[in-house]
Scaffold this motif. Structure first.
Motif, PDB file in Angstrom:
ATOM      1  N   ASN A 177     -91.022  68.959   1.980  1.00  0.00           N
ATOM      2  CA  ASN A 177     -89.979  70.032   2.336  1.00  0.00           C
ATOM      3  C   ASN A 177     -88.767  69.541   3.192  1.00  0.00           C
ATOM      4  OD1 ASN A 177     -88.972  72.450   2.892  1.00  0.00           O
ATOM      5  ND2 ASN A 177     -89.903  72.968   4.644  1.00  0.00           N
TER       6      ASN A 177
ATOM      7  N   LEU B 249     -96.797  82.270   1.247  1.00  0.00           N
ATOM      8  CA  LEU B 249     -97.401  82.103   0.242  1.00  0.00           C
ATOM      9  C   LEU B 249     -98.964  81.747   0.075  1.00  0.00           C
ATOM     10  CD1 LEU B 249     -94.842  80.145  -2.218  1.00  0.00           C
ATOM     11  CD2 LEU B 249     -95.655  82.554  -2.422  1.00  0.00           C
TER      12      LEU B 249
ATOM     13  N   THR C  64    -101.258  68.355   4.829  1.00  0.00           N
ATOM     14  CA  THR C  64    -100.344  69.193   5.611  1.00  0.00           C
ATOM     15  C   THR C  64     -98.935  68.483   5.669  1.00  0.00           C
ATOM     16  OG1 THR C  64    -102.178  70.469   6.379  1.00  0.00           O
ATOM     17  CG2 THR C  64    -100.170  70.822   7.400  1.00  0.00           C
TER      18      THR C  64
ATOM     19  N   VAL D 294     -99.289  78.330   1.417  1.00  0.00           N
ATOM     20  CA  VAL D 294     -99.358  76.801   1.020  1.00  0.00           C
ATOM     21  C   VAL D 294     -99.905  76.094   2.532  1.00  0.00           C
ATOM     22  CG1 VAL D 294     -98.060  74.652   0.390  1.00  0.00           C
ATOM     23  CG2 VAL D 294     -97.837  77.048  -0.786  1.00  0.00           C
ATOM     24  N   TYR D 295     -99.025  76.392   3.624  1.00  0.00           N
ATOM     25  CA  TYR D 295     -99.308  75.615   4.664  1.00  0.00           C
ATOM     26  C   TYR D 295    -100.957  75.894   5.156  1.00  0.00           C
ATOM     27  CZ  TYR D 295     -94.766  74.028   4.940  1.00  0.00           C
ATOM     28  OH  TYR D 295     -93.620  73.277   4.670  1.00  0.00           O
TER      29      TYR D 295
ATOM     30  N   VAL E 248     -97.039  67.551   2.433  1.00  0.00           N
ATOM     31  CA  VAL E 248     -96.192  68.752   2.239  1.00  0.00           C
ATOM     32  C   VAL E 248     -94.728  69.171   3.074  1.00  0.00           C
ATOM     33  CG1 VAL E 248     -96.312  71.381   1.978  1.00  0.00           C
ATOM     34  CG2 VAL E 248     -98.323  70.113   1.218  1.00  0.00           C
TER      35      VAL E 248
ATOM     36  N   PHE F 234     -93.408  78.932   2.031  1.00  0.00           N
ATOM     37  CA  PHE F 234     -94.816  78.290   2.099  1.00  0.00           C
ATOM     38  C   PHE F 234     -95.744  78.813   3.168  1.00  0.00           C
ATOM     39  CE2 PHE F 234     -93.995  73.703   0.157  1.00  0.00           C
ATOM     40  CZ  PHE F 234     -93.565  74.432  -1.136  1.00  0.00           C
ATOM     41  N   TRP F 235     -95.144  79.549   4.162  1.00  0.00           N
ATOM     42  CA  TRP F 235     -95.989  80.259   5.140  1.00  0.00           C
ATOM     43  C   TRP F 235     -96.472  81.419   4.410  1.00  0.00           C
ATOM     44  CZ3 TRP F 235     -99.147  78.348   8.246  1.00  0.00           C
ATOM     45  CH2 TRP F 235     -98.735  77.637   9.304  1.00  0.00           C
TER      46      TRP F 235
ATOM     47  N   THR G 224    -103.314  74.001   2.744  1.00  0.00           N
ATOM     48  CA  THR G 224    -103.381  72.544   2.994  1.00  0.00           C
ATOM     49  C   THR G 224    -104.180  72.254   4.734  1.00  0.00           C
ATOM     50  OG1 THR G 224    -101.134  72.499   3.977  1.00  0.00           O
ATOM     51  CG2 THR G 224    -101.385  72.123   1.686  1.00  0.00           C
TER      52      THR G 224
END
Length: 180
Positions: free
Chosen positions: A37, A56, A30, A58-59, A33, A53-54, A62
């Motif tokens: 960013n 999608l 995390t 992603v966070y 990533v 990313f929130w 991870t």
């Protein structure tokens, strides 16, 4: 009956408090990533990437991977599984081995040739070494300027802006095209 439920509840609380003691972990994936960013662009683009990313998620993925797998491996084994120092890069010409070290990178070509990239913190300079010949190629001057190696081997001041980088690129391309 109430005493039995209370005993079971207290036992579960005791077991979980012992099991999770000091098992926070580094949340390496995390944080990796998030750090990427921060370096994408300016603060406005970074904020847009953060929100994307929130959305999608992603966070979320991870963080779940860190929480459920990676931090547990790190806690029980003492190793950080994602901090490997070696990476194989597959290309049409063969596999290149990238090895990270404290001050930079080593790249080993498929035929065994070694190219070293090193950063000297004191002089704020990146260099590469090939066949025991070291060449400086980038020096940090300040937050908005660097010196890059020119086609004649001397350093050229480059402003860290789209215009400055484009100017350096045009200078290099012009000399390269003239030599053809």
């Amino acid at each position: 009956m109430k005493k039995k439920k209370l005993a079971v509840a207290l036992s579960l609380i005791l077991v979980t408090s012992i099991s999770f003691q000091s098992c926070i972990g580094s949340f390496y994936l995390t944080n990796k990533v998030l750090n990427w960013n921060k370096q994408v662009s300016n603060k406005f683009v970074n904020e847009l990437v953060f929100f994307a990313f929130w959305i999608l998620p992603v966070y979320e993925v991870t963080a779940a991977a860190d929480l459920l797998v990676i931090n547990s491996i790190e806690f029980w084994s003492g190793n950080k599984p994602l901090e490997a120092n070696n990476e194989v890069i597959k290309t049409d010409q063969g596999d290149y081995l990238l090895t990270r070290h404290e001050s930079g990178y080593n790249i080993t070509s498929p035929d065994g040739e070694l190219l070293k990239f090193d950063f000297d913190k004191e002089s704020q300079t990146w260099s590469f070494t090939k066949d025991n010949s070291k060449t400086d190629f980038l020096r940090f001057i300040d937050d908005t300027h660097v010196q890059m190696i020119g086609t004649d081997g001397n350093f050229v001041d480059v402003e860290l802006s789209p215009e400055g980088i484009e100017s350096y690129r045009n200078e290099i391309n012009g000399v390269l095209m003239a030599s053809l």
